[in-house]
Design a protein around this motif. Sequence first.
Motif, PDB file in Angstrom:
ATOM      1  N   THR A   2      11.446 -10.664 -15.814  1.00  0.00           N
ATOM      2  CA  THR A   2      11.570  -9.172 -16.515  1.00  0.00           C
ATOM      3  C   THR A   2      12.734  -8.464 -15.782  1.00  0.00           C
ATOM      4  N   THR A  53       3.472  -0.168  -1.188  1.00  0.00           N
ATOM      5  CA  THR A  53       2.313  -0.586  -2.076  1.00  0.00           C
ATOM      6  C   THR A  53       2.047  -2.271  -2.249  1.00  0.00           C
ATOM      7  N   GLY A 224     -13.257  -0.872  -5.201  1.00  0.00           N
ATOM      8  CA  GLY A 224     -12.755  -1.513  -6.457  1.00  0.00           C
ATOM      9  C   GLY A 224     -11.429  -1.145  -6.891  1.00  0.00           C
ATOM     10  N   GLY A 225     -10.847   0.086  -6.364  1.00  0.00           N
ATOM     11  CA  GLY A 225      -9.419   0.700  -6.594  1.00  0.00           C
ATOM     12  C   GLY A 225      -8.541   0.376  -5.663  1.00  0.00           C
ATOM     13  N   LYS A 256      -3.661  -2.064  -3.477  1.00  0.00           N
ATOM     14  CA  LYS A 256      -4.049  -1.385  -4.765  1.00  0.00           C
ATOM     15  C   LYS A 256      -4.571  -2.883  -5.614  1.00  0.00           C
ATOM     16  N   LEU A 257      -5.676  -2.624  -5.903  1.00  0.00           N
ATOM     17  CA  LEU A 257      -6.386  -3.714  -6.747  1.00  0.00           C
ATOM     18  C   LEU A 257      -5.761  -3.874  -8.284  1.00  0.00           C
ATOM     19  N   ALA A 259      -5.964  -6.841 -10.873  1.00  0.00           N
ATOM     20  CA  ALA A 259      -6.763  -8.233 -11.166  1.00  0.00           C
ATOM     21  C   ALA A 259      -5.990  -9.283 -11.685  1.00  0.00           C
ATOM     22  N   GLU A 260      -4.909  -8.784 -12.813  1.00  0.00           N
ATOM     23  CA  GLU A 260      -4.283  -9.808 -13.370  1.00  0.00           C
ATOM     24  C   GLU A 260      -2.997 -10.222 -12.672  1.00  0.00           C
ATOM     25  N   THR A 262       0.018 -11.609 -13.389  1.00  0.00           N
ATOM     26  CA  THR A 262       1.198 -11.427 -13.921  1.00  0.00           C
ATOM     27  C   THR A 262       1.857  -9.895 -14.017  1.00  0.00           C
ATOM     28  N   LEU A 263       0.611  -9.113 -13.972  1.00  0.00           N
ATOM     29  CA  LEU A 263       0.637  -7.723 -13.929  1.00  0.00           C
ATOM     30  C   LEU A 263       1.313  -7.348 -12.179  1.00  0.00           C
ATOM     31  N   SER A 266       4.737  -8.440 -12.072  1.00  0.00           N
ATOM     32  CA  SER A 266       5.728  -7.613 -13.125  1.00  0.00           C
ATOM     33  C   SER A 266       5.995  -6.178 -12.392  1.00  0.00           C
ATOM     34  N   ALA A 267       4.780  -5.762 -11.685  1.00  0.00           N
ATOM     35  CA  ALA A 267       5.025  -4.643 -11.128  1.00  0.00           C
ATOM     36  C   ALA A 267       6.032  -4.543 -10.056  1.00  0.00           C
ATOM     37  N   SER A 270       9.489  -4.655 -11.425  1.00  0.00           N
ATOM     38  CA  SER A 270       9.955  -3.761 -12.163  1.00  0.00           C
ATOM     39  C   SER A 270      10.347  -2.610 -10.992  1.00  0.00           C
ATOM     40  N   GLN A 272       7.765  -1.104  -9.393  1.00  0.00           N
ATOM     41  CA  GLN A 272       6.812  -0.194  -9.183  1.00  0.00           C
ATOM     42  C   GLN A 272       5.646  -0.416  -7.894  1.00  0.00           C
ATOM     43  N   ALA A 273       5.921  -1.494  -7.250  1.00  0.00           N
ATOM     44  CA  ALA A 273       5.191  -2.093  -6.089  1.00  0.00           C
ATOM     45  C   ALA A 273       6.093  -2.529  -5.109  1.00  0.00           C
TER      46      ALA A 273
END
Lengths: 554, 334
Positions: A2, A53, A224-225, A256-257, A259-260, A262-263, A266-267, A270, A272-273
């Motif tokens: 990506t 993060t 959970g967050g 930061k949780l 769960a996925e 691939t996310l 990807s984060a 990109s 973002q983390a």
Amino acid sequence: MTARVSRSFFPVHAARRRLVASLGVASVAAALLLAGTGASQAADAPRNGGDVTFLIDSLGNTWIPNNSAISSFQGHIWGHVTDKLVYVDENGKASPWIAERWEQNANATQFTLHLKKGVTFSDGSPLDAAAVVANLDIWHAGRKSEGINPIGLFPKTYERAEAVDATTVKVFFKAPTLGFIPTLGYHGSILISPKTIALPAAQQADLGKTAGSGPYVVESWKEGGYVKLVKRKDYQWGPAAVGHTGPAYLDSITYKLVAEPTLRVSAVRSGQADIAYSPSPQELKSLKNAGFGVSTPRYLGFVNGLAINTKVAPFDDLRVRQALQAGINRQEIVDTVYTPDWKLATSFIQSNVPGAADYSRLLAYDPARAEKLLDDAGWVKGPKGQRVRDGQPLTLVLNSNPYLATSKAIDELLAQQLGKIGWKVVIRAYDVPTYGEKVRIGGAAVPAYEVTRSFIDAGTVAGILTDANNGENWFALGESDKKINELRDRIAGAGTAEARRPLLDELQRYVLEQGYFIPRTQIVQRIYVQSPRLKGERYNGVAYASYYTATKSK
Amino acid sequence: MSRVPSAYLHYAAKRLLQAVVVILLTYVFTFVVVSVLPGDPVTNVLRDPQNGFGEQEIQEIVASQGLDQPIPVQLWNSLTRFAAGDLGMSMRSSRPVSTLIAEVLPSTLVLASTALAVALVLALLIAYGTRFLPERFGQGLLRGAPSLFLSVPNFVIGLVLIHTFGFQLGLFRVIEPESFWATVFAAFALGIPVSAQIAEVLIVNLDNEARQEYATVARGRGLGQARLFFRHLLKPSSLPVVTVIALTVGELLGGSLITETVFGRTGVGSLVQRSVSTQDLPVLQAVVSLAAVVFVLVNLLADLVYPLLDPRVKLLGARRPREARPVNPPEATA
């Protein structure tokens, strides 16, 4: 991919006819850019500041320190919020941390810990001898009436501890406990403020109310967050082994949780983390190629493999167990399921554990030998290549471990490999609750129990293999195997590491030769993908990443 | 007219009683289902080999939680606490269940109400489009939209939205799932399937109303399309939609479980997901009971509002409420 595609998205449009060329140029440029920032950063002195993060797949169940510190997830947070008495590095070497030095008596039943002065918990109370005694007591006993567990891997031989003076603690054991010092560096052995320990369980479960002495404190959290940690500016007592003892460099770390998987990846791709935990092994190669940091630290413990139940036929037959040992192509597992980051097993304990021996010759792939052993044991190949004895097919039931994502893929490969020598493999995949209920070590219906398990000191191994002292009796041998019992007792009773080493060697050879334990691969349970801007993190003996020494470039 | 309010009161009281029974039964049912599932939650966690507990230690810990008691005793203890308003302690986290729910409820309420708004707007657009969009601009296609929306699982919609708007276009940060734009996109993921049901009903009713004489007359008077739609057709067509909206509350609650997980939001859905995977009985019970309360209340509200919107129903409804129901009586699914 990506990151690369999005970077080259506009150049591609601008020069449509040179699409292929520009794609290539853009990605090479991106890679150079990433490599460049990395190199210049490495040359600089550590810089302060920055927020990171960390994306994680779970934040576990509870935050009661005793109940949660050995979880695979919460250990990350505890590692920053709390300190330990002893630091254990990725090679299993124990070195001073809050305990500046220690002594033990000749037969390892009494230990004296000398503590660093001036250490405080984040609630202001001192980390002194009394605080250490309070911690040792609750690690050993928990408060079961309130649902606070003891720490499972804390030595059961513990008798008591006393504060001699403000910085000296004396610890007494009922029997030789050579593993005590390394256990103090285990991820369960976290030092918590006595004020927190005195709180009822429901309040200990609120992470925000728990005070440790670590380089970071919990600023805010949501179950959970996320958990947000900020640095403690007055921290001065980091472990010397990591080369830094003052305050951390990064301002904050947010777990930061997401769960996925691939996310998570990807984060990070990109921007973002900064860190993604537990990506799938198959993604690692392309991530590395794209310039991201990939870490697959091994941890101290057992390799991933199968503990064989010798009470279940046909595994009561030595020849069958040996055939299983020889009939598995371990190199193919690493090549097919994993990446070169995974190492071949050389024993049934990970090769970085002090005292691990190299018995790879006993683990070589030798299908001809396996077939001969099975022939000798009376398992005859039928017309379809399936081996049969007394009308019964030669069968192995594997219960794939739901805690290890790649477990089923390995089992499927084993089914192919063993199928070639006439062995039928049945794979059962359960979810975690069902697995917990149906699959037990030594259970009558479980001929091969898959082990993935960490420990700090090889001395604990002996206590697990048989049922002496409430041991787990992995191979259902009980007291039947005289040799393993003798080795177990002599290892447990050893007063020094030197006296213990040849005994441990002998134990490893014996267990592998007897086909009691069938290693699959060395285990990498914790995988990290991180932004190239982040440098200098450290991995301890149980493969937890610490960002105490890390820096982040702009 | 004085009989009408008393009939309403009678009706409301009866429905409230039903609601309480439904909630109690839900509570008992959840308890029984979770209790008979294989494996018990506490020992499963304790038996994780990493913990290294002996069998005797596990038994002691189980006893300390009262989990060695017979199931009926545990149920009774739990019910009496629930009746007294005490939701108990979470077995998983050892924190009060009421605290856990209070932490996650606002996030879910925001998501669900935004999703409902998204669903209503989408449904209205689709319905308007199917009525007035020229054929060559895809009117026929639009009629197929509700079935398409219903057949795509909402986690797929969620993942597509995240990858397109979160990563490719960078409109929101995935790691800040409670931010404004992340919430809007999550609301789309949740609202799209819900809009399908509403649109479906709205389209059918609009078709019906458009065939009525008054609509023909209105058209004959040269009324513009938009005016006709909003001033004349929409209100009568909306009546059954009220019922559908009440039913979609269940959809929103169920869908939030998946949407929250995909978007990384910390709401009731993610709390349920964690509690199911760890068989955290007190939390599950509280949440399921809460869901029952919401569902029953919303449907009750719909039943009471419906006669007010339609005078023809009101008269019948006052005397014999059962026959005054819309086509899909809410209690059939409650």
